[in-house]
Design a protein around this motif. Sequence first.
Motif, PDB file in Angstrom:
ATOM      1  N   LEU A  95     -20.407 -40.059  11.617  1.00 36.49           N
ATOM      2  CA  LEU A  95     -21.728 -40.612  11.928  1.00 36.49           C
ATOM      3  C   LEU A  95     -22.295 -41.414  10.762  1.00 36.49           C
ATOM      4  O   LEU A  95     -22.958 -42.424  10.945  1.00 36.49           O
ATOM      5  N   ASN A  96     -22.058 -40.937   9.550  1.00 40.06           N
ATOM      6  CA  ASN A  96     -22.620 -41.590   8.370  1.00 40.06           C
ATOM      7  C   ASN A  96     -21.721 -41.346   7.164  1.00 40.06           C
ATOM      8  O   ASN A  96     -22.026 -40.518   6.298  1.00 40.06           O
ATOM      9  N   PRO A  97     -20.565 -42.037   7.109  1.00 38.84           N
ATOM     10  CA  PRO A  97     -19.561 -41.745   6.081  1.00 38.84           C
ATOM     11  C   PRO A  97     -20.028 -41.896   4.637  1.00 38.84           C
ATOM     12  O   PRO A  97     -19.437 -41.310   3.733  1.00 38.84           O
ATOM     13  N   LYS A  98     -21.088 -42.683   4.410  1.00 37.40           N
ATOM     14  CA  LYS A  98     -21.559 -42.893   3.030  1.00 37.40           C
ATOM     15  C   LYS A  98     -22.549 -41.821   2.561  1.00 37.40           C
ATOM     16  O   LYS A  98     -22.865 -41.745   1.374  1.00 37.40           O
ATOM     17  N   LEU A  99     -23.042 -41.010   3.485  1.00 41.04           N
ATOM     18  CA  LEU A  99     -24.030 -39.993   3.117  1.00 41.04           C
ATOM     19  C   LEU A  99     -23.366 -38.742   2.553  1.00 41.04           C
ATOM     20  O   LEU A  99     -22.350 -38.289   3.072  1.00 41.04           O
ATOM     21  N   PRO A 100     -23.945 -38.140   1.504  1.00 41.69           N
ATOM     22  CA  PRO A 100     -23.463 -36.838   1.034  1.00 41.69           C
ATOM     23  C   PRO A 100     -23.598 -35.821   2.179  1.00 41.69           C
ATOM     24  O   PRO A 100     -24.609 -35.804   2.890  1.00 41.69           O
ATOM     25  N   LEU A 101     -22.572 -34.993   2.345  1.00 42.41           N
ATOM     26  CA  LEU A 101     -22.520 -34.061   3.475  1.00 42.41           C
ATOM     27  C   LEU A 101     -22.599 -32.617   2.986  1.00 42.41           C
ATOM     28  O   LEU A 101     -21.898 -32.221   2.052  1.00 42.41           O
ATOM     29  N   PHE A 102     -23.478 -31.848   3.627  1.00 43.43           N
ATOM     30  CA  PHE A 102     -23.623 -30.421   3.333  1.00 43.43           C
ATOM     31  C   PHE A 102     -23.402 -29.622   4.611  1.00 43.43           C
ATOM     32  O   PHE A 102     -23.722 -30.099   5.706  1.00 43.43           O
ATOM     33  N   ALA A 103     -22.891 -28.412   4.478  1.00 45.25           N
ATOM     34  CA  ALA A 103     -22.791 -27.483   5.608  1.00 45.25           C
ATOM     35  C   ALA A 103     -23.954 -26.500   5.490  1.00 45.25           C
ATOM     36  O   ALA A 103     -24.376 -26.163   4.383  1.00 45.25           O
ATOM     37  N   ALA A 104     -24.477 -26.071   6.637  1.00 46.39           N
ATOM     38  CA  ALA A 104     -25.582 -25.112   6.622  1.00 46.39           C
ATOM     39  C   ALA A 104     -25.548 -24.304   7.904  1.00 46.39           C
ATOM     40  O   ALA A 104     -24.975 -24.731   8.902  1.00 46.39           O
ATOM     41  N   GLY A 105     -26.161 -23.133   7.865  1.00 48.22           N
ATOM     42  CA  GLY A 105     -26.191 -22.332   9.082  1.00 48.22           C
ATOM     43  C   GLY A 105     -27.145 -21.168   9.004  1.00 48.22           C
ATOM     44  O   GLY A 105     -27.462 -20.657   7.928  1.00 48.22           O
ATOM     45  N   LYS A 106     -27.611 -20.782  10.181  1.00 47.38           N
ATOM     46  CA  LYS A 106     -28.457 -19.593  10.321  1.00 47.38           C
ATOM     47  C   LYS A 106     -27.545 -18.390  10.574  1.00 47.38           C
ATOM     48  O   LYS A 106     -26.754 -18.399  11.522  1.00 47.38           O
ATOM     49  N   SER A 107     -27.619 -17.386   9.728  1.00 45.51           N
ATOM     50  CA  SER A 107     -26.918 -16.123   9.923  1.00 45.51           C
ATOM     51  C   SER A 107     -25.427 -16.302  10.239  1.00 45.51           C
ATOM     52  O   SER A 107     -24.666 -16.776   9.391  1.00 45.51           O
ATOM     53  N   PHE A 108     -25.001 -15.968  11.450  1.00 46.64           N
ATOM     54  CA  PHE A 108     -23.596 -16.107  11.891  1.00 46.64           C
ATOM     55  C   PHE A 108     -23.061 -17.512  11.622  1.00 46.64           C
ATOM     56  O   PHE A 108     -21.936 -17.678  11.146  1.00 46.64           O
ATOM     57  N   GLY A 109     -23.880 -18.534  11.883  1.00 45.79           N
ATOM     58  CA  GLY A 109     -23.448 -19.920  11.677  1.00 45.79           C
ATOM     59  C   GLY A 109     -23.141 -20.228  10.222  1.00 45.79           C
ATOM     60  O   GLY A 109     -22.188 -20.949   9.916  1.00 45.79           O
ATOM     61  N   GLY A 110     -23.932 -19.668   9.313  1.00 41.57           N
ATOM     62  CA  GLY A 110     -23.687 -19.852   7.885  1.00 41.57           C
ATOM     63  C   GLY A 110     -22.435 -19.122   7.433  1.00 41.57           C
ATOM     64  O   GLY A 110     -21.623 -19.653   6.681  1.00 41.57           O
ATOM     65  N   ARG A 111     -22.276 -17.887   7.921  1.00 42.86           N
ATOM     66  CA  ARG A 111     -21.117 -17.093   7.517  1.00 42.86           C
ATOM     67  C   ARG A 111     -19.820 -17.701   8.027  1.00 42.86           C
ATOM     68  O   ARG A 111     -18.816 -17.752   7.316  1.00 42.86           O
ATOM     69  N   MET A 112     -19.823 -18.202   9.283  1.00 42.00           N
ATOM     70  CA  MET A 112     -18.625 -18.837   9.827  1.00 42.00           C
ATOM     71  C   MET A 112     -18.311 -20.142   9.075  1.00 42.00           C
ATOM     72  O   MET A 112     -17.148 -20.472   8.828  1.00 42.00           O
TER      73      MET A 112
END
Length: 217
Positions: A95-112
């Motif tokens: 979607l936006n190859p030039k943007l710095p990318l971070f992963a994030a999640g709420k609870s289960f989503g973060g742990r996975m």
Amino acid sequence: MSTQSFKIDVSPSIGTVSARYTAPGKPVCIFTLAHGAGAGMDHSFMETLAEAFSNAGIATLRFNFPFAEGKKGRPDTPAVAHATIAAAITKAHELNPKLPLFAAGKSFGGRMSSQYLAANPEGNVKGIVFYGFPLHPSGKPSTERAEHLKALKIPMLFLQGTKDTLATWDLIESVCGALKKATLVKLEGADHSFKAGKKDTMSLLVSETEKWVKKVL
């Protein structure tokens, strides 16, 4: 702020999941935002977080895990969840190859997300944010779920409430203290859903995330 809805192909065996891209005019970075075990990507917490991030200059890609897509009660196996996160990370980068990318999640989503990144270090992912890391089941304090975090070489931000029954404060504090790349933010009186009486915890979550992102970048 603009919002796009579409489907993400996970794999031929898993199929597709719904996703939503929310972005300001000139985002500084993009987050994959994975939901928890109790609700999908359109839960009010996820929607409010995505909108607040957009106002702070952060684009988000929310997505459903297959169990939420199929309206099933039981969360997916780690293998299915990891494949979904991998597909979301790939899509966010497209979607936006030039943007710095971070992963994030709420609870289960973060742990996975952290399990996936520990096993598959993604060159594109600059860091990971946990909105309530589920360290242990309620009433059963332990730290086994945090073992994989030692394999992560990227910065980590933990936003944790002091009344979170899925992560007793002394344990999450000791886990983060042992991780060189971890930053722990204490939300006094907040539970696992970040409810803390009349306190506006959402503003705190967003401002602390924004501050951390600036430091990482």
